[in-house]
Scaffold this motif. Structure first.
Motif, PDB file in Angstrom:
ATOM      1  N   THR A   1       0.864  -1.168   0.000  1.00 12.97           N
ATOM      2  CA  THR A   1       0.000   0.000   0.000  1.00 12.97           C
ATOM      3  C   THR A   1       0.905   1.223   0.000  1.00 12.97           C
ATOM      4  OG1 THR A   1      -1.740  -1.140   1.230  1.00 12.97           O
ATOM      5  CG2 THR A   1      -1.761   1.271   1.267  1.00 12.97           C
ATOM      6  N   LEU A   2       0.867   1.968  -1.094  1.00 11.86           N
ATOM      7  CA  LEU A   2       1.727   3.143  -1.226  1.00 11.86           C
ATOM      8  C   LEU A   2       0.894   4.391  -0.940  1.00 11.86           C
ATOM      9  CD1 LEU A   2       4.350   4.563  -1.984  1.00 11.86           C
ATOM     10  CD2 LEU A   2       3.708   4.382  -4.390  1.00 11.86           C
ATOM     11  N   ALA A   3       1.177   5.015   0.203  1.00  8.66           N
ATOM     12  CA  ALA A   3       0.451   6.216   0.611  1.00  8.66           C
ATOM     13  C   ALA A   3       1.399   7.408   0.593  1.00  8.66           C
ATOM     14  CB  ALA A   3      -0.135   6.029   2.004  1.00  8.66           C
ATOM     15  N   ALA A   4       0.819   8.593   0.475  1.00 13.51           N
ATOM     16  CA  ALA A   4       1.623   9.823   0.505  1.00 13.51           C
ATOM     17  C   ALA A   4       1.003  10.782   1.516  1.00 13.51           C
ATOM     18  CB  ALA A   4       1.678  10.468  -0.873  1.00 13.51           C
ATOM     19  N   LYS A   5       1.867  11.391   2.333  1.00 14.08           N
ATOM     20  CA  LYS A   5       1.386  12.312   3.364  1.00 14.08           C
ATOM     21  C   LYS A   5       2.234  13.577   3.370  1.00 14.08           C
ATOM     22  CE  LYS A   5      -0.409   8.864   6.634  1.00 14.08           C
ATOM     23  NZ  LYS A   5      -0.379   8.396   8.054  1.00 14.08           N
ATOM     24  N   PRO A   6       1.582  14.732   3.580  1.00 19.55           N
ATOM     25  CA  PRO A   6       2.347  15.981   3.672  1.00 19.55           C
ATOM     26  C   PRO A   6       3.304  15.936   4.859  1.00 19.55           C
ATOM     27  CG  PRO A   6       0.004  16.419   3.426  1.00 19.55           C
ATOM     28  CD  PRO A   6       0.135  14.962   3.705  1.00 19.55           C
ATOM     29  N   TYR A   7       4.479  16.495   4.656  1.00 20.72           N
ATOM     30  CA  TYR A   7       5.502  16.495   5.702  1.00 20.72           C
ATOM     31  C   TYR A   7       5.997  17.920   5.919  1.00 20.72           C
ATOM     32  CZ  TYR A   7       9.904  15.761   8.128  1.00 20.72           C
ATOM     33  OH  TYR A   7      10.940  15.813   9.032  1.00 20.72           O
ATOM     34  N   ASP A   8       6.099  18.276   7.178  1.00 17.35           N
ATOM     35  CA  ASP A   8       6.772  19.525   7.526  1.00 17.35           C
ATOM     36  C   ASP A   8       7.532  19.283   8.826  1.00 17.35           C
ATOM     37  OD1 ASP A   8       4.881  19.617   9.588  1.00 17.35           O
ATOM     38  OD2 ASP A   8       3.607  21.049   8.536  1.00 17.35           O
ATOM     39  N   ALA A   9       8.208  20.317   9.305  1.00 17.02           N
ATOM     40  CA  ALA A   9       9.065  20.152  10.474  1.00 17.02           C
ATOM     41  C   ALA A   9       8.260  19.770  11.714  1.00 17.02           C
ATOM     42  CB  ALA A   9       9.852  21.430  10.727  1.00 17.02           C
ATOM     43  N   GLU A  10       7.018  20.224  11.802  1.00 20.37           N
ATOM     44  CA  GLU A  10       6.212  19.866  12.979  1.00 20.37           C
ATOM     45  C   GLU A  10       5.910  18.373  13.005  1.00 20.37           C
ATOM     46  OE1 GLU A  10       2.018  21.036  15.200  1.00 20.37           O
ATOM     47  OE2 GLU A  10       2.826  22.348  13.647  1.00 20.37           O
ATOM     48  N   VAL A  11       5.665  17.778  11.842  1.00 24.50           N
ATOM     49  CA  VAL A  11       5.463  16.330  11.779  1.00 24.50           C
ATOM     50  C   VAL A  11       6.727  15.614  12.258  1.00 24.50           C
ATOM     51  CG1 VAL A  11       5.057  14.369  10.248  1.00 24.50           C
ATOM     52  CG2 VAL A  11       3.757  16.490   9.930  1.00 24.50           C
ATOM     53  N   GLY A  12       7.899  16.139  11.860  1.00 26.86           N
ATOM     54  CA  GLY A  12       9.142  15.549  12.322  1.00 26.86           C
ATOM     55  C   GLY A  12       9.290  15.615  13.826  1.00 26.86           C
ATOM     56  N   ALA A  13       8.889  16.744  14.416  1.00 22.86           N
ATOM     57  CA  ALA A  13       8.958  16.878  15.869  1.00 22.86           C
ATOM     58  C   ALA A  13       8.002  15.895  16.553  1.00 22.86           C
ATOM     59  CB  ALA A  13       8.636  18.313  16.275  1.00 22.86           C
ATOM     60  N   GLN A  14       6.800  15.717  15.984  1.00 24.27           N
ATOM     61  CA  GLN A  14       5.865  14.741  16.544  1.00 24.27           C
ATOM     62  C   GLN A  14       6.439  13.324  16.463  1.00 24.27           C
ATOM     63  OE1 GLN A  14       2.474  15.632  14.106  1.00 24.27           O
ATOM     64  NE2 GLN A  14       1.671  17.192  15.511  1.00 24.27           N
ATOM     65  N   ALA A  15       7.148  13.057  15.367  1.00 27.95           N
ATOM     66  CA  ALA A  15       7.783  11.738  15.227  1.00 27.95           C
ATOM     67  C   ALA A  15       8.852  11.540  16.299  1.00 27.95           C
ATOM     68  CB  ALA A  15       8.391  11.600  13.833  1.00 27.95           C
ATOM     69  N   ALA A  16       9.623  12.587  16.593  1.00 27.43           N
ATOM     70  CA  ALA A  16      10.639  12.492  17.637  1.00 27.43           C
ATOM     71  C   ALA A  16       9.999  12.212  18.996  1.00 27.43           C
ATOM     72  CB  ALA A  16      11.458  13.782  17.692  1.00 27.43           C
ATOM     73  N   ALA A  17       8.848  12.840  19.269  1.00 29.47           N
ATOM     74  CA  ALA A  17       8.135  12.576  20.517  1.00 29.47           C
ATOM     75  C   ALA A  17       7.644  11.130  20.562  1.00 29.47           C
ATOM     76  CB  ALA A  17       6.968  13.551  20.675  1.00 29.47           C
ATOM     77  N   ALA A  18       7.176  10.611  19.410  1.00 29.54           N
ATOM     78  CA  ALA A  18       6.731   9.216  19.348  1.00 29.54           C
ATOM     79  C   ALA A  18       7.880   8.255  19.633  1.00 29.54           C
ATOM     80  CB  ALA A  18       6.119   8.929  17.978  1.00 29.54           C
ATOM     81  N   VAL A  19       9.081   8.589  19.145  1.00 33.41           N
ATOM     82  CA  VAL A  19      10.260   7.753  19.426  1.00 33.41           C
ATOM     83  C   VAL A  19      10.548   7.749  20.925  1.00 33.41           C
ATOM     84  CG1 VAL A  19      12.748   7.535  19.089  1.00 33.41           C
ATOM     85  CG2 VAL A  19      11.274   8.060  17.155  1.00 33.41           C
ATOM     86  N   ALA A  20      10.470   8.914  21.558  1.00 35.24           N
ATOM     87  CA  ALA A  20      10.699   8.975  22.997  1.00 35.24           C
ATOM     88  C   ALA A  20       9.702   8.093  23.736  1.00 35.24           C
ATOM     89  CB  ALA A  20      10.585  10.426  23.486  1.00 35.24           C
ATOM     90  N   LYS A  21       8.456   8.113  23.292  1.00 35.63           N
ATOM     91  CA  LYS A  21       7.444   7.273  23.954  1.00 35.63           C
ATOM     92  C   LYS A  21       7.756   5.797  23.774  1.00 35.63           C
ATOM     93  CE  LYS A  21       2.506   6.461  24.437  1.00 35.63           C
ATOM     94  NZ  LYS A  21       1.135   6.814  23.998  1.00 35.63           N
ATOM     95  N   ARG A  22       8.143   5.408  22.549  1.00 34.31           N
ATOM     96  CA  ARG A  22       8.438   3.989  22.292  1.00 34.31           C
ATOM     97  C   ARG A  22       9.662   3.523  23.067  1.00 34.31           C
ATOM     98  NH1 ARG A  22       6.545   0.931  18.364  1.00 34.31           N
ATOM     99  NH2 ARG A  22       8.529  -0.146  18.231  1.00 34.31           N
ATOM    100  N   ARG A  23      10.686   4.358  23.120  1.00 39.75           N
ATOM    101  CA  ARG A  23      11.953   3.940  23.707  1.00 39.75           C
ATOM    102  C   ARG A  23      11.990   4.061  25.235  1.00 39.75           C
ATOM    103  NH1 ARG A  23      16.216   5.270  20.106  1.00 39.75           N
ATOM    104  NH2 ARG A  23      17.702   5.015  21.820  1.00 39.75           N
ATOM    105  N   LEU A  24      11.232   5.004  25.774  1.00 33.66           N
ATOM    106  CA  LEU A  24      11.359   5.305  27.198  1.00 33.66           C
ATOM    107  C   LEU A  24      10.192   4.805  28.030  1.00 33.66           C
ATOM    108  CD1 LEU A  24      12.613   9.010  26.902  1.00 33.66           C
ATOM    109  CD2 LEU A  24      13.998   6.968  27.276  1.00 33.66           C
ATOM    110  N   SER A  25       9.020   4.720  27.430  1.00 32.35           N
ATOM    111  CA  SER A  25       7.818   4.442  28.204  1.00 32.35           C
ATOM    112  C   SER A  25       7.699   2.960  28.534  1.00 32.35           C
ATOM    113  CB  SER A  25       6.578   4.905  27.434  1.00 32.35           C
ATOM    114  OG  SER A  25       5.409   4.594  28.154  1.00 32.35           O
ATOM    115  N   ARG A  26       7.103   2.695  29.686  1.00 37.35           N
ATOM    116  CA  ARG A  26       6.857   1.308  30.072  1.00 37.35           C
ATOM    117  C   ARG A  26       5.846   0.660  29.122  1.00 37.35           C
ATOM    118  NH1 ARG A  26       8.015  -0.575  34.978  1.00 37.35           N
ATOM    119  NH2 ARG A  26       7.949   1.513  35.896  1.00 37.35           N
TER     120      ARG A  26
END
Length: 520
Positions: free
Chosen positions: A492-517
């Motif tokens: 499934t090939l999808a396309a989504k708009p990307y800007d710096a805020e999306v990147g920041a949200q992705a960084a927060a998601a990484v913190a949740k995955r890596r740090l959260s119980r």
């Protein structure tokens, strides 16, 4: 004379006596071969270079004289044994530390070069120059010196050197105490815990974007600021720590949890990231002329902010953000590709991010698609991102239209010009095809269930933009044509708009995955 010196002298003398007997013997006896073999073994274990050189030179002379005298055909077995001992002495000498190694100054460039290559094999001349803070010509000079000493070797990766340490070099580093490999750290640097909030920071070459989210992923605050060139790790930590404090000021509810250690910080950047160690190995698109290379970032930033901190590559962060939305299904393979100033890919295999052997997996932007293409920041030419990166597309449109379009948006506005439209269409079709080639290679290699292309809205939102319709049509057509067997229809090939805020949200998601119980 010390006992050690006397032992070395006696061994060399005894070896020379045996060699003299071998030289004069019509036929070398079994006992003579055995005696010399034991002496060579003893000299090798003791690292007695003088004795080994005497044995090696004497054996070569006897073998040569045997051939010249025409005795070779009469003693095939003896010739084989002579060659065997010659090989043994050669490799024993080859393994000994050289005079060059023994004289290395621990603070000198040669020793630092050797340690750096042992710590991170595969580095290029440019990467080593940045790490050691020396001119690239000094790296070439020191590299030749160490190659001659047989402690490093180099190979060619496309158009640049890649350096590694030889077994002899590793042995010297360990015996000299210059470097001993540390045990590989666990990917999770912080013990899992319950967190109330997560901060995400997107680092772009000229800009910082940050968000604060709660545990459910709801965005509570956002901050953006310009980023001046950063030339070393200390500057990077100072700038980012100040930005994190500004970000917390925008989310008062997170201040007390931050002081209590219940706020996690995720940082993402485009480039080669060692996520386990929290290091930026190489990010050549940042700070032109220097690059963010060899930066240890996560741990110093944790100390500066007091927040548990994780670091991730931008494309890897995006695929983890996608996973937080779509959930985990056993056996599922997800991919995310980011089209920005650079191009990168992240892979999620059966719910786990795939970093590769050294954090370099997914560098799709540095796959060469045009051998004679434009130069890339990595040092090669014709890399995918040098052809389809947003700056590259804008530059090509400027060149064809001779219009002063400063950025991608301004370049795409030229579609409305009757005079320029055909040139813009040509660029969009050609670059869309090039990206399709890159995506089909990724699809053929990984056979993902889902691939999400993140990029500027005016290039990927084909329902809202004429430029995106042209670009994405070329992308999708090329993927269909060049994907193997059913791989193109499986994904499934999808396309989504990307800007710096999306990147920041992705960084927060990484913190949740890596740090959260409780992972996303």
């Amino acid at each position: 004379m010390s006992d050690g010196r006397r032992q070395r002298y006696d061994r060399a003398t005894e070896v020379q006596c045996l060699i003299d007997e071998i030289k004069s013997a019509e036929e070398i006896s079994e006992g003579l071969f055995s005696s010399l073999g034991m002496m060579v073994t003893d000299a090798s274990l003791a690292g007695d270079e003088e004795a080994l050189e005497a044995a090696h030179e004497g054996l070569r002379r006897r073998y040569g004289s045997q051939l010249r005298d025409g005795r070779g055909e009469l003693a095939v077995e003896q010739r084989g044994r002579l060659l065997g001992l010659i090989d043994v002495t050669y490799w024993a000498l080859h393994r000994l530390p050289s005079a060059l190694q023994l004289s290395l100054d621990p603070e000198g460039h040669a020793a630092q070069f050797l340690v750096e290559v042992a710590r991170q094999p595969g580095q290029s001349n440019a990467q080593l120059a940045a790490r050691l803070d020396v001119d690239i010509t000094e790296i070439s000079r020191v590299g030749r010196k160490l190659v001659d000493a047989d402690v490093v070797w180099k190979r060619r990766e496309w158009r640049q050197n890649a350096w590694d340490v030889t077994p002899r070099g590793r042995r010297y580093l360990e015996e000299s105490g210059l470097y001993r490999p540390e045990p590989e750290p666990e990917p999770q640097a912080v013990e899992p815990a319950d967190f109330d909030y997560f901060l995400g920071v997107k680092v772009r070459p000229e800009q910082l974007w940050g968000v604060v989210t709660d545990a459910a992923g709801t965005s509570l605050a956002r901050v953006q600021c310009d980023l001046k060139p950063v030339w070393n790790a200390d500057e990077a930590v100072t700038v980012l720590a100040e930005f994190v404090r500004d970000l917390l000021d925008e989310a008062p509810a997170a201040r007390a949890p931050a002081a209590a250690g219940r706020v996690g910080l995720g940082v993402e950047i485009g480039g080669h990231v060692d996520a386990a160690r929290g290091d930026i190995v190489s990010a050549p698109n940042y700070a032109a002329g220097a690059g963010w290379s060899g930066f240890s970032l996560a741990e110093p930033l944790r100390r500066a902010t007091g927040l548990p901190t994780v670091l991730e590559n931008d494309a890897n962060a995006l695929v983890q953000l996608e996973h937080s939305y779509t959930g985990h299904r056993p056996g599922r393979t997800d991919a995310a590709v980011i089209l920005d100033q650079g191009v990168g890919a992240g892979l999620m295999l059966d719910g786990r991010i795939h970093h590769g052997a050294a954090g370099c997996a997914g560098e799709l932007g540095h796959v060469v698609v045009q051998s004679d293409g434009p130069p890339c920041s990595c040092g090669n030419s014709g890399c995918l991102e040098s052809v389809v990166g947003t700056d590259a597309i804008a530059a090509e449109i400027r060149g064809l239209t001779d219009q002063p379009a400063e950025d991608l948006d301004a370049a795409l506005e030229l579609l409305s010009s009757a005079e320029c439209r055909k040139h813009v269409e040509h660029v969009l079709g050609r670059t869309g095809e090039a990206l399709g080639i890159g995506l089909s290679a990724l699809i053929n290699l990984t056979n993902p269930d889902r691939l999400v292309l993140y990029g500027p809205a005016r290039l990927v939102s084909d329902e809202d933009s004429d430029a995106a319709r042209l670009f994405m049509a070329a992308v999708r057509n090329t993927v269909r044509q060049q994907s193997f067997s059913t791989a193109g229809s499986d994904v499934t090939l999808a396309a989504k708009p990307y800007d710096a805020e999306v990147g920041a949200q992705a960084a927060a998601a990484v913190a949740k995955r890596r740090l959260s119980r409780h992972e996303c």
